[in-house]
Motif scaffolding. Sequence first.
Motif, short mmCIF file in Angstrom:
data_model
loop_
_atom_site.label_atom_id
_atom_site.label_comp_id
_atom_site.label_asym_id
_atom_site.label_seq_id
_atom_site.Cartn_x
_atom_site.Cartn_y
_atom_site.Cartn_z
N PHE A 312 28.49 50.86 -2.40
CA PHE A 312 27.76 51.31 -1.21
C PHE A 312 27.76 52.84 -1.12
O PHE A 312 26.72 53.47 -0.86
CB PHE A 312 28.37 50.70 0.04
N MET A 316 24.27 54.84 -1.33
CA MET A 316 23.86 55.32 -0.02
C MET A 316 24.43 56.70 0.32
O MET A 316 24.43 57.09 1.50
CB MET A 316 24.28 54.31 1.06
N GLN A 319 22.35 59.18 2.70
CA GLN A 319 22.27 58.72 4.10
C GLN A 319 23.62 58.82 4.80
O GLN A 319 23.70 59.16 5.98
CB GLN A 319 21.76 57.27 4.14
N THR A 438 20.22 45.35 -4.32
CA THR A 438 19.77 45.03 -2.97
C THR A 438 19.70 46.27 -2.10
O THR A 438 18.73 46.49 -1.36
CB THR A 438 20.72 43.99 -2.33
N LEU A 439 20.73 47.10 -2.18
CA LEU A 439 20.75 48.34 -1.40
C LEU A 439 19.58 49.24 -1.76
O LEU A 439 18.90 49.79 -0.88
CB LEU A 439 22.07 49.09 -1.63
N VAL A 442 16.23 47.70 -0.39
CA VAL A 442 16.08 47.82 1.06
C VAL A 442 15.85 49.27 1.46
O VAL A 442 15.00 49.57 2.31
CB VAL A 442 17.32 47.25 1.79
N ARG A 443 16.57 50.18 0.84
CA ARG A 443 16.39 51.60 1.14
C ARG A 443 14.97 52.07 0.81
O ARG A 443 14.36 52.83 1.56
CB ARG A 443 17.41 52.44 0.36
N HIS A 444 14.44 51.59 -0.33
CA HIS A 444 13.08 51.95 -0.73
C HIS A 444 12.05 51.39 0.25
O HIS A 444 11.09 52.09 0.62
CB HIS A 444 12.80 51.43 -2.14
N VAL A 454 18.80 52.78 8.35
CA VAL A 454 18.81 52.43 6.93
C VAL A 454 20.21 51.94 6.52
O VAL A 454 20.35 50.93 5.83
CB VAL A 454 18.41 53.64 6.07
N CYS A 458 20.83 48.15 5.24
CA CYS A 458 21.35 47.98 3.88
C CYS A 458 22.72 47.30 3.91
O CYS A 458 23.01 46.44 3.07
CB CYS A 458 21.45 49.34 3.19
N GLY A 462 23.07 43.79 2.16
CA GLY A 462 23.98 43.81 1.02
C GLY A 462 25.16 42.89 1.18
O GLY A 462 25.58 42.21 0.23
#
Length: 522
Positions: A312, A316, A319, A438-439, A442-444, A454, A458, A462
Amino acid sequence: MTRESVAARPNSRLRVHAVKGVFWTAASNWGDQLSRLLVFMILARLLDPKAFGLVALAWVFTGLTDLIAEVGLVDALIQRRHATASQLSTAFWTTLVVGVVLMVSLMGLSLPLGSILHEDSLAPVLVGLSLVIPIGSLSHVQRAILNRNLAFRPLALRTLLGTGVGSVVGVGAALAGFGVWSLVAQRVVAELTATVVLWRVTEWRPSFTYSWRDARDLLGFGMHVVGVRVLNFVNSNSDNLIVGAVLGTSSLGLYTVGYRILRLVIQITSNLIDGVAFPIYSRLQDNRIRLSRAYYKSSTFAALLAFPGFTFSLIMAPQLIDALFGQKWAGSVPVMRVLSVAGLVISVNALNSDLLLSLGKASWRMKITSVTTVLNLSAFVIGVQFGIVGVAAGAAVVAIGMAPVSYWAVSRLMPLHPFEYAKRIWAPAVASAVFAATLALVRHVLGDTPDWLVLAACGAAGTIVYAAMIRLLAPPVAGEAIQLSGALLPGRRRRRARAAAVDDQPAGVGTVPQTETSPTRA
C-alpha cells in the motif's frame, strides 16, 4: 486425567499468552503509531523540514547512547530461565549508573559535535535530548520483568500514555512557537511518563545490593545484545548522519518523513508478531520441533500483515504524503517507495534475529549485523552522491541482499527447510501482488479525485481483494487468522483467561518466581 491432556496444558497456556500478547502489542503499536502519526501531521504543518532534520541528526547520537546505556540487560534477564532478586537489583544499578555517566559524556561532547557537523544549533538540542538516557535507565528492569511474565498489557499502557502525554506537550509547545524545542520536549516528556507508568504497574523495587558475579554473568550475554543493537542503530541512523552532514538538515527532514513511513508500517504490522516472538521462542528453546513450528507460523503471520502494508505504501505514496503531511513534503515520495520495497524483506527477516537470540546465539547475530553495518555504510556513502533517493536505494539493496544470510544462520540451528519456509509465505506474497494491481486500477479510475477519497476507496477495495485471495490460496491461514481475530475480542479473551487460570498451576517455565518479584498491578 489423560497423559495427553497433561501434555497439552503448557501448549494451551502458551497459546493463550501468545494471543493476549498479540492483542496488547497490537493495542500498543497501533495506538502509539496512529497517535504519533496524527501528531506528526500536525507538527509537519507547524514546523519546517529543518526542525525535523535537526532532531533526527541529534537523535543519531542520543539514541545510540541510550541503547548503550541499557547494556543489553533487559534481554539478558528475559532470556534467563529464572531471574533472582540479586540479578534484578544488580541489573538496575548497573543500567542507572551507566545511563548517568553516558548522559554527562554526551553533554560534554555536544559542542564539539556541533562544530564538526557545522551545525551550531545541534549542541543545545543534544543536551536536551540526552535527558532521556537516565530517565529510561530507571525502568529497564521493570520492562524486563513484564516481558518475562508475558505481561503485555502494562507494557502497552506505558507506551500509549507516554506517547499521549508527550504528544500533547509537543503540540502545545509548537503552537506556542517553541519550534524545534517542541520536538525535544515531546521526546523527554514521553520517556518520563513511560517510566512513571512502569514504576506504578510493577511492585518490584531494587534493593541496595550489588553482585559483581551477577553483573559479569548478565553482561556476558548482554554485551553481545547491545553490540547488535548498536550496529542495528548505526544501520538505521547512519544514513541520517550522512544525509545531514552532506546534504543538510532540510534534506534530512524530507528523508526522515519517507523513512518514518517505513517504521510506521513495520510497527503496525510485523512488529505485532516480532514483539511477542522473542519471549515465546525463549520458552521453547529446549524443544526444537515446537520452536520450528512457532517460527513457521510467526513468519506466516508476519508476512500476512506486513506484505499488504508495504504494498500500500509503495503504490499509494504520493497520495499518502500529500494527504498526511502536505505538498511541501513531496520530495519524500521516492524515498518512501524505495524503502517500502526493503520493508517487504525486513518485516519477515526480523524473526531470524529473535530466533538466534532466544537460542543464546547473540554472538552469531552480532556477526551478521556487523557485516550488514559495513555494507550499509558503504552503500550510504556511495548513494548520497545521488541524493536522498540514492541513500534509500543503498539501504534497500543491503537489506535484500543480507536476508538469505540470516536465514542460513538459523537453519544451521533448527530443522528448517527452504521450501517449507517459502510455502508459508507464498500466499501473502501472491495476494499482495493482486492487491497492488487492485490499488493501481482503482487509483487510475478515480483520476483527480481528492487524495483522502482515493486512499479510502483503494484501501477498502484492496482489503476485500486481499482477504479473498488469502481465503482462496491458503484457507487454513485464513481460518486461523479469523480465529485469532475472534480470540482478541474482549468477551472471548475473558473466557480464555478464566480457562487458562485453571491450567496455570504451577507457573509456566520462564516466569519470574513470585518470591522474587511481586505480581503486576495492571
